[in-house]
Write an enzyme that holds these catalytic residues in place. Structure first.
Site, PDB file in Angstrom:
ATOM      1  N   THR A  73      -5.479   2.149  -1.997  1.00  0.00           N
ATOM      2  CA  THR A  73      -5.916   0.749  -2.015  1.00  0.00           C
ATOM      3  C   THR A  73      -6.555   0.422  -3.365  1.00  0.00           C
ATOM      4  O   THR A  73      -6.273  -0.612  -3.973  1.00  0.00           O
ATOM      5  CB  THR A  73      -6.917   0.502  -0.872  1.00  0.00           C
ATOM      6  N   GLN A 179       3.714   5.606  -0.111  1.00  0.00           N
ATOM      7  CA  GLN A 179       4.520   6.267   0.924  1.00  0.00           C
ATOM      8  C   GLN A 179       5.687   7.057   0.341  1.00  0.00           C
ATOM      9  O   GLN A 179       6.369   7.778   1.073  1.00  0.00           O
ATOM     10  CB  GLN A 179       5.058   5.244   1.935  1.00  0.00           C
ATOM     11  N   CYS A 325      -3.818   0.434   9.390  1.00  0.00           N
ATOM     12  CA  CYS A 325      -4.888  -0.492   9.019  1.00  0.00           C
ATOM     13  C   CYS A 325      -4.848  -1.753   9.863  1.00  0.00           C
ATOM     14  O   CYS A 325      -5.835  -2.418  10.052  1.00  0.00           O
ATOM     15  CB  CYS A 325      -4.738  -0.899   7.552  1.00  0.00           C
TER      16      CYS A 325
HETATM   17  N1  PLP Z   1       0.087   1.329   0.223  1.00  0.00           N
HETATM   18  C1  PLP Z   1       0.847   1.758   1.237  1.00  0.00           C
HETATM   19  C2  PLP Z   1       2.322   1.498   1.215  1.00  0.00           C
HETATM   20  C3  PLP Z   1       0.274   2.460   2.300  1.00  0.00           C
HETATM   21  O1  PLP Z   1       1.036   2.881   3.305  1.00  0.00           O
HETATM   22  C4  PLP Z   1      -1.128   2.693   2.291  1.00  0.00           C
HETATM   23  C5  PLP Z   1      -1.792   3.374   3.429  1.00  0.00           C
HETATM   24  O2  PLP Z   1      -1.364   3.254   4.558  1.00  0.00           O
HETATM   25  C6  PLP Z   1      -1.879   2.233   1.205  1.00  0.00           C
HETATM   26  C7  PLP Z   1      -1.238   1.554   0.181  1.00  0.00           C
HETATM   27  C8  PLP Z   1      -3.353   2.447   1.123  1.00  0.00           C
HETATM   28  O3  PLP Z   1      -3.665   3.772   0.802  1.00  0.00           O
HETATM   29  P1  PLP Z   1      -5.130   4.341   1.093  1.00  0.00           P
HETATM   30  O4  PLP Z   1      -5.214   4.579   2.564  1.00  0.00           O
HETATM   31  O5  PLP Z   1      -5.228   5.612   0.308  1.00  0.00           O
HETATM   32  O6  PLP Z   1      -6.094   3.317   0.618  1.00  0.00           O
END
Ligand code: PLP
Length: 384
Positions: A73, A179, A325
């Site tokens: 994120t 991913q 999320c």
């Molecule tokens: N981008 C994608 C495509 C994701 O699947 C995720 C997590 O599910 C994220 C960003 C966010 O990653 P993080 O959980 O390390 O913040």
């Protein structure tokens, strides 16, 4: 004790033993601050340097182009905000309607601040229309941000072709590869992305550490200001153990990429085909597109996916409805809606995501359990 079959690896993956062992000394004997000039800083500082090299080796870039962050994120926010920061005045941004909220929400915020944002649609199979992308590019476009692989469906975007189109207009390209890294080969010597996000916990590393690739020469500026860590691009005392673990995780997934493409893909395909054959009125989203080898998103018509998720959990099967999320919020999937599914169809879909650790026997168990559960739900009218 009831067994657990974990098929939610797109939400997070377990830390594998070599990765855990690599990070342990940096909580114990090598706990020093990498910026310290005394002996306790040496080992942490060299470990952080090594980790840069390991991530760079997996991606095919230079060590100095990797910046460690706290998660995927943050990497996405830093990529987008860093371009905007450098430009210094409003302009136009392009992304897609199927991005993760970690791209979607920064883009929406910028839209509320006076930037113009184009959200490109996808078709029923999750594909982007590249002519549409070409037509959306403008002289004042600051950035195009597209994901490598969709977290809900596994659909892969053709980053090489997208990069060609975007670079023809001299516009930088950000790729959310959270991913994709470790699941599909990525070589930044040939793949024309300028900014690439990744996250350790999706590739058998720990939560709370990620990285952003920033290609040399990209018009980007730091967003956080502080010390000189990460060459000033992301200041703050380094999460040394996490960074070491991310380096080790990159080595681990690189060593296992071939297994992923044969065994894991084979298990996913068998799982999918058996469920489709045994469960009437079931369908797979994005099946006509190129997909990650580990992901399947399956709809069971007239079934409430959230209710099915609870019943699967009762027999030890962990899956997901939409992204981790979002599922807590009970919102319908914006990805499936963007692909043209009706709210009822989207509500009937579950995501199953395998990992390198998923076994044949676990897939057998799921194939044996899931059809009966769906049939009982339909008989008892537990419907959407
Ligand atoms: N981008 C994608 C495509 C994701 O699947 C995720 C997590 O599910 C994220 C960003 C966010 O990653 P993080 O959980 O390390 O913040």
């Amino acid at each position: 004790m009831m067994r657990t079959v974990y098929l939610d690896n797109n939400a997070t993956t377990p830390v594998v033993p070599p990765v855990f062992e690599a990070m342990r000394p940096f909580y114990e004997e090598h706990f020093g601050n990498p910026s310290s000039p005394h002996r306790m800083g040496d080992k942490p500082a060299s470990a952080v340097r090594d980790a840069h090299a390991k991530v760079a080796a997996l991606l095919g870039c230079s060590d100095t182009e990797i910046v460690f962050t706290s998660c995927g994120t943050e990497s996405n926010n830093l990529a987008i905000r860093g371009i905007v920061e450098r430009h210094g005045k409003p302009g136009h941004l392009i992304t897609t309607t199927v991005e993760h909220s970690a791209v979607m929400n920064p883009m929406k915020r910028l839209a509320s601040l006076g930037y113009e944002v184009t959200f490109l649609p996808v078709d029923r199979t999750g594909r982007l229309d590249l002519d549409h992308l070409r037509g959306a590019l403008r002289d004042d476009t600051l950035l195009v941000s597209v994901m490598l692989a969709n977290n809900e469906t596994g659909v892969i975007f053709p980053i090489d072709r997208i990069a060609e189109i975007v670079h023809a207009r001299k516009i930088p390209l950000h790729v959310d590869a959270v991913q994709g890294v470790g699941k599909v080969p990525i070589d930044l010597r040939t793949l024309g992305a300028d900014l690439v996000s990744l996250s350790a916990h999706k590739l058998h590393g720990p939560k709370g550490v990620g990285a952003l690739f920033i290609r040399k020469g990209t018009p980007w500026a730091p967003v956080f200001l502080g010390g000189s860590q990460e060459r000033g691009r992301r200041p703050g005392t380094e999460n040394v153990a996490g960074i070491v673990a991310l380096g080790a995780a990159c080595e681990f997934v690189e060593d296992h990429l071939a297994h992923y493409h044969t065994e894991t893909r084979g298990l996913r395909d068998r799982f999918e085909q058996e469920l489709l054959a045994r469960i009437p009125d079931s369908f797979v989203n994005g099946v006509a597109s190129e997909r990650l080898p580990n992901t399947t998103n399956i709809g069971f018509r007239s079934i409430d996916g959230n209710a099915l998720l609870v019943l699967l959990d009762e027999v030890g099967i962990c899956a997901s409805a939409g992204s981790a999320c979002k599922s807590g919020a009970g919102l319908p999937s914006h990805v499936l809606a963007a692909m043209g599914l009706s709210p009822e169809e989207a509500a009937s879909c579950l995501r199953f995501s395998l990992s390198l650790l998923t076994t044949d026997e676990e897939i057998d168990y799921c194939i044996e359990k899931i059809p009966g559960i769906v049939e009982r739900m339909r008989r008892n009218f537990i419907s959407a």
